[in-house]
Write a protein that holds these residues in place. Structure first.
Motif, mmCIF file in Angstrom:
data_model
loop_
_atom_site.group_PDB
_atom_site.id
_atom_site.type_symbol
_atom_site.label_atom_id
_atom_site.label_comp_id
_atom_site.label_asym_id
_atom_site.label_seq_id
_atom_site.Cartn_x
_atom_site.Cartn_y
_atom_site.Cartn_z
ATOM 1 N N ASP A 13 0.823 -1.213 0.000
ATOM 2 C CA ASP A 13 0.000 0.000 0.000
ATOM 3 C C ASP A 13 0.857 1.263 0.000
ATOM 4 O O ASP A 13 0.555 2.232 -0.707
ATOM 5 N N SER A 14 1.940 1.243 0.759
ATOM 6 C CA SER A 14 2.815 2.417 0.834
ATOM 7 C C SER A 14 3.595 2.621 -0.457
ATOM 8 O O SER A 14 3.797 3.759 -0.891
ATOM 9 N N ALA A 15 4.028 1.539 -1.073
ATOM 10 C CA ALA A 15 4.714 1.649 -2.367
ATOM 11 C C ALA A 15 3.765 2.202 -3.424
ATOM 12 O O ALA A 15 4.144 3.060 -4.246
ATOM 13 N N ILE A 16 2.521 1.744 -3.412
ATOM 14 C CA ILE A 16 1.530 2.238 -4.372
ATOM 15 C C ILE A 16 1.216 3.714 -4.122
ATOM 16 O O ILE A 16 1.051 4.488 -5.074
ATOM 17 N N SER A 17 1.162 4.118 -2.869
ATOM 18 C CA SER A 17 0.949 5.545 -2.564
ATOM 19 C C SER A 17 2.059 6.395 -3.166
ATOM 20 O O SER A 17 1.802 7.461 -3.736
ATOM 21 N N ILE A 100 14.581 -6.168 3.175
ATOM 22 C CA ILE A 100 13.904 -5.764 4.410
ATOM 23 C C ILE A 100 14.613 -6.461 5.570
ATOM 24 O O ILE A 100 14.758 -7.687 5.575
ATOM 25 N N PHE A 101 15.055 -5.648 6.528
ATOM 26 C CA PHE A 101 15.745 -6.167 7.705
ATOM 27 C C PHE A 101 14.936 -5.863 8.966
ATOM 28 O O PHE A 101 14.294 -4.815 9.051
ATOM 29 N N ALA A 102 14.989 -6.770 9.919
ATOM 30 C CA ALA A 102 14.410 -6.554 11.240
ATOM 31 C C ALA A 102 15.483 -6.913 12.257
ATOM 32 O O ALA A 102 15.997 -8.037 12.239
ATOM 33 N N ALA A 126 9.946 3.367 -0.178
ATOM 34 C CA ALA A 126 8.844 3.985 0.564
ATOM 35 C C ALA A 126 8.017 2.916 1.269
ATOM 36 O O ALA A 126 7.578 3.107 2.411
ATOM 37 N N GLY A 127 7.814 1.797 0.607
ATOM 38 C CA GLY A 127 7.068 0.709 1.230
ATOM 39 C C GLY A 127 7.759 0.163 2.459
ATOM 40 O O GLY A 127 7.153 -0.001 3.517
ATOM 41 N N VAL A 128 9.046 -0.091 2.338
ATOM 42 C CA VAL A 128 9.816 -0.632 3.458
ATOM 43 C C VAL A 128 9.930 0.397 4.577
ATOM 44 O O VAL A 128 9.825 0.060 5.766
ATOM 45 N N GLN A 132 9.044 0.074 8.606
ATOM 46 C CA GLN A 132 10.021 0.384 9.644
ATOM 47 C C GLN A 132 9.513 1.474 10.574
ATOM 48 O O GLN A 132 9.758 1.431 11.779
ATOM 49 N N ALA A 133 8.772 2.444 10.053
ATOM 50 C CA ALA A 133 8.219 3.507 10.892
ATOM 51 C C ALA A 133 7.213 2.934 11.884
ATOM 52 O O ALA A 133 7.213 3.305 13.054
ATOM 53 N N ILE A 134 6.384 2.024 11.424
ATOM 54 C CA ILE A 134 5.396 1.375 12.312
ATOM 55 C C ILE A 134 6.120 0.534 13.355
ATOM 56 O O ILE A 134 5.765 0.556 14.531
ATOM 57 N N SER A 135 7.146 -0.194 12.941
ATOM 58 C CA SER A 135 7.893 -1.051 13.858
ATOM 59 C C SER A 135 8.551 -0.243 14.954
ATOM 60 O O SER A 135 8.572 -0.645 16.119
ATOM 61 N N VAL A 136 9.069 0.925 14.611
ATOM 62 C CA VAL A 136 9.713 1.792 15.596
ATOM 63 C C VAL A 136 8.670 2.298 16.585
ATOM 64 O O VAL A 136 8.892 2.330 17.791
ATOM 65 N N LEU A 137 7.493 2.661 16.087
ATOM 66 C CA LEU A 137 6.438 3.168 16.956
ATOM 67 C C LEU A 137 5.930 2.080 17.908
ATOM 68 O O LEU A 137 5.616 2.337 19.051
#
Length: 139
Positions: A13-17, A100-102, A126-128, A132-137
């Motif tokens: 969804d973020s990549a498409i945005s 993508i890394f975690a 942008a998708g990744v 990562q922004a959600i994971s940090v939050l």
């Protein structure tokens, strides 16, 4: 950690945005660390062939744990050709995918097709970044 379908769909969804901002139509593939498809999305009006490109670039980014465009320069080497053949020919050494890394561990990759290599990589990034922004939050 492994990627969930919910996380993969957030990446798509973020990549498409981002693609909408760039006024391009893309296909997005998210694969696991082994390069196997987890989720896929194609924008309305997107070219069918971009789906193959997005997935092949994601496989490359996952397989080498680096952006797929960094592999393009060596794509014609016998080793890279042999790897592509051994993998079944589904790997594309072209710009447009990011790993993508975690917690420093490779968990997958996002590949995009449909724009220029630079646009594709920007959308994948942008998708990744959204994941990562959600994971940090949440972390």
């Amino acid at each position: 950690m492994t990627l969930t379908l919910t996380q993969a769909n957030l990446i798509i969804d973020s990549a498409i945005s981002k693609a909408k901002e760039l006024d391009i139509r893309i296909s997005v593939s998210v694969c696991d660390a082994g390069g196997r498809l987890l989720a896929f999305g194609r924008m309305d009006g997107g070219h069918w062939g971009a789906g193959y490109g997005s997935q092949g670039k994601a496989v490359a980014a996952a397989g080498f744990a680096k952006p797929s465009g960094l592999l393009a320069e060596r794509a014609a080497s016998p080793i890279m050709i042999g790897i592509a053949q051994a993998e079944g020919g589904h790997i594309f050494y072209a710009k447009g995918a990011v790993p993508i890394f975690a917690d420093g561990v490779l968990v997958g990759a996002c590949g995009v097709g449909g724009g220029t290599g630079e646009q594709d990589e920007e959308c994948a990034g942008a998708g990744v970044a959204a994941l990562q922004a959600i994971s940090v939050l949440q972390g």
